[in-house]
Design a protein around this motif. Structure first.
Motif, PDB file in Angstrom:
ATOM      1  N   ALA A 179      90.284  93.827  22.735  1.00 26.93           N
ATOM      2  CA  ALA A 179      91.324  92.789  22.759  1.00 26.93           C
ATOM      3  C   ALA A 179      90.918  91.621  21.870  1.00 26.93           C
ATOM      4  CB  ALA A 179      91.580  92.319  24.183  1.00 26.93           C
ATOM      5  N   LEU A 180      89.679  91.185  21.982  1.00 27.23           N
ATOM      6  CA  LEU A 180      89.204  90.087  21.138  1.00 27.23           C
ATOM      7  C   LEU A 180      89.308  90.459  19.662  1.00 27.23           C
ATOM      8  CD1 LEU A 180      86.096  88.961  23.206  1.00 27.23           C
ATOM      9  CD2 LEU A 180      88.136  87.572  22.733  1.00 27.23           C
ATOM     10  N   GLY A 181      88.940  91.681  19.341  1.00 27.18           N
ATOM     11  CA  GLY A 181      89.040  92.135  17.959  1.00 27.18           C
ATOM     12  C   GLY A 181      90.467  92.126  17.454  1.00 27.18           C
ATOM     13  N   HIS A 182      91.392  92.612  18.262  1.00 27.14           N
ATOM     14  CA  HIS A 182      92.805  92.632  17.870  1.00 27.14           C
ATOM     15  C   HIS A 182      93.380  91.230  17.724  1.00 27.14           C
ATOM     16  CE1 HIS A 182      93.433  96.904  17.847  1.00 27.14           C
ATOM     17  NE2 HIS A 182      92.972  97.027  19.071  1.00 27.14           N
ATOM     18  N   LEU A 183      92.813  90.279  18.446  1.00 21.86           N
ATOM     19  CA  LEU A 183      93.274  88.891  18.349  1.00 21.86           C
ATOM     20  C   LEU A 183      92.625  88.151  17.171  1.00 21.86           C
ATOM     21  CD1 LEU A 183      93.247  87.933  22.139  1.00 21.86           C
ATOM     22  CD2 LEU A 183      95.268  88.323  20.684  1.00 21.86           C
ATOM     23  N   GLY A 184      91.811  88.869  16.404  1.00 17.46           N
ATOM     24  CA  GLY A 184      91.146  88.238  15.268  1.00 17.46           C
ATOM     25  C   GLY A 184      89.895  87.482  15.646  1.00 17.46           C
ATOM     26  N   ARG A 185      89.449  87.645  16.864  1.00 16.81           N
ATOM     27  CA  ARG A 185      88.255  86.956  17.359  1.00 16.81           C
ATOM     28  C   ARG A 185      87.082  87.927  17.309  1.00 16.81           C
ATOM     29  NH1 ARG A 185      90.790  84.235  22.716  1.00 16.81           N
ATOM     30  NH2 ARG A 185      88.598  83.768  23.123  1.00 16.81           N
ATOM     31  N   ARG A 186      86.842  88.467  16.108  1.00 14.16           N
ATOM     32  CA  ARG A 186      85.856  89.525  15.926  1.00 14.16           C
ATOM     33  C   ARG A 186      84.425  89.066  16.219  1.00 14.16           C
ATOM     34  NH1 ARG A 186      90.138  90.479  12.915  1.00 14.16           N
ATOM     35  NH2 ARG A 186      90.976  92.580  12.879  1.00 14.16           N
ATOM     36  N   ILE A 196      93.552  90.126  30.642  1.00 11.25           N
ATOM     37  CA  ILE A 196      94.917  90.000  30.121  1.00 11.25           C
ATOM     38  C   ILE A 196      95.408  88.561  30.277  1.00 11.25           C
ATOM     39  CG2 ILE A 196      97.323  90.693  30.484  1.00 11.25           C
ATOM     40  CD1 ILE A 196      96.182  93.495  31.287  1.00 11.25           C
ATOM     41  N   ASP A 197      95.173  87.985  31.448  1.00 11.60           N
ATOM     42  CA  ASP A 197      95.602  86.596  31.688  1.00 11.60           C
ATOM     43  C   ASP A 197      94.832  85.615  30.803  1.00 11.60           C
ATOM     44  OD1 ASP A 197      97.545  87.179  33.552  1.00 11.60           O
ATOM     45  OD2 ASP A 197      96.239  86.821  35.283  1.00 11.60           O
ATOM     46  N   GLU A 198      93.516  85.764  30.774  1.00 12.58           N
ATOM     47  CA  GLU A 198      92.682  84.830  30.020  1.00 12.58           C
ATOM     48  C   GLU A 198      93.013  84.851  28.532  1.00 12.58           C
ATOM     49  OE1 GLU A 198      88.032  84.444  28.831  1.00 12.58           O
ATOM     50  OE2 GLU A 198      88.472  84.891  30.928  1.00 12.58           O
ATOM     51  N   LEU A 199      93.271  86.023  27.988  1.00 10.81           N
ATOM     52  CA  LEU A 199      93.564  86.141  26.559  1.00 10.81           C
ATOM     53  C   LEU A 199      95.058  86.061  26.268  1.00 10.81           C
ATOM     54  CD1 LEU A 199      91.007  88.941  25.588  1.00 10.81           C
ATOM     55  CD2 LEU A 199      90.760  86.450  25.354  1.00 10.81           C
ATOM     56  N   MET A 210     101.065  86.890  34.462  1.00  8.47           N
ATOM     57  CA  MET A 210     100.626  88.068  33.749  1.00  8.47           C
ATOM     58  C   MET A 210     101.836  88.913  33.389  1.00  8.47           C
ATOM     59  SD  MET A 210      97.883  90.973  34.916  1.00  8.47           S
ATOM     60  CE  MET A 210      98.784  91.433  36.359  1.00  8.47           C
ATOM     61  N   PRO A 211     101.880  89.467  32.169  1.00  9.61           N
ATOM     62  CA  PRO A 211     103.023  90.277  31.779  1.00  9.61           C
ATOM     63  C   PRO A 211     103.076  91.566  32.575  1.00  9.61           C
ATOM     64  CG  PRO A 211     101.337  90.310  30.061  1.00  9.61           C
ATOM     65  CD  PRO A 211     100.888  89.338  31.108  1.00  9.61           C
ATOM     66  N   GLU A 212     104.297  92.049  32.803  1.00 11.09           N
ATOM     67  CA  GLU A 212     104.480  93.336  33.470  1.00 11.09           C
ATOM     68  C   GLU A 212     104.117  94.428  32.477  1.00 11.09           C
ATOM     69  OE1 GLU A 212     105.075  95.822  36.491  1.00 11.09           O
ATOM     70  OE2 GLU A 212     105.317  93.649  36.644  1.00 11.09           O
ATOM     71  N   THR A 213     103.060  95.149  32.761  1.00  6.67           N
ATOM     72  CA  THR A 213     102.576  96.164  31.835  1.00  6.67           C
ATOM     73  C   THR A 213     101.740  97.182  32.589  1.00  6.67           C
ATOM     74  OG1 THR A 213     101.468  96.513  29.729  1.00  6.67           O
ATOM     75  CG2 THR A 213     100.489  94.890  31.188  1.00  6.67           C
ATOM     76  N   ALA A 214     101.480  98.291  31.967  1.00  6.13           N
ATOM     77  CA  ALA A 214     100.644  99.321  32.568  1.00  6.13           C
ATOM     78  C   ALA A 214      99.516  99.650  31.610  1.00  6.13           C
ATOM     79  CB  ALA A 214     101.465 100.571  32.847  1.00  6.13           C
ATOM     80  N   VAL A 215      98.362  99.886  32.158  1.00  4.40           N
ATOM     81  CA  VAL A 215      97.217 100.322  31.380  1.00  4.40           C
ATOM     82  C   VAL A 215      97.155 101.838  31.566  1.00  4.40           C
ATOM     83  CG1 VAL A 215      94.728 100.107  31.082  1.00  4.40           C
ATOM     84  CG2 VAL A 215      96.073  98.124  31.762  1.00  4.40           C
ATOM     85  N   PRO A 216      97.499 102.606  30.521  1.00  5.26           N
ATOM     86  CA  PRO A 216      97.719 104.044  30.679  1.00  5.26           C
ATOM     87  C   PRO A 216      96.466 104.930  30.650  1.00  5.26           C
ATOM     88  CG  PRO A 216      98.205 103.394  28.452  1.00  5.26           C
ATOM     89  CD  PRO A 216      97.813 102.151  29.188  1.00  5.26           C
TER      90      PRO A 216
END
Length: 117
Positions: A77-84, A20-23, A1-7
């Motif tokens: 996330a799905l929407g941003h990935l084009g998986r609308r 996050i991991d699955e997508l 999983m990428p090092e990131t923060a959910v703000p």
């Protein structure tokens, strides 16, 4: 999983780590998705009923059910990935289940979840 923060205090990294991991989201995609979730909640707050007009944003956000935050994150996330289509199916299924939960009924009919595959 990428090092990131959910703000946001309403949505923790632990709650969305599997998504996050699955997508396979990048830190930029996580930030963009989180911003979209907050935009949705801000929009709902701006359009709140007159009976809730005195409620500050944080009070309003605190009343969003805890289970809705990761759901919104995944749909965005799905929407941003084009998986609308998948995002739409997820949102529709959540609406059906929430409607059934609020009335105490069991969902009737087919949720058409296979259509997203």
């Amino acid at each position: 999983m990428p090092e990131t923060a959910v703000p946001t205090r309403h949505l923790s990294l632990a709650e969305v780590a599997d998504i996050i991991d699955e997508l396979d989201l990048t830190p930029q995609q996580v930030r963009q998705t989180t911003a979209s979730v907050l935009h949705i909640v801000h929009r709902a707050w701006r359009h709140r009923p007159s009976s809730q007009q005195d409620r500050l944003f944080e009070e309003f956000a605190d009343r969003v059910p805890k289970c809705h935050w990761p759901l919104m994150f995944e749909a965005c996330a799905l929407g941003h990935l084009g998986r609308r289509r998948e995002a739409l199916v997820l949102a529709q299924a959540a609406q059906v289940l929430e409607g059934a939960r609020s009335t105490g009924a069991r969902p009737s009919g087919d949720l058409h979840l296979a259509a997203a595959a």
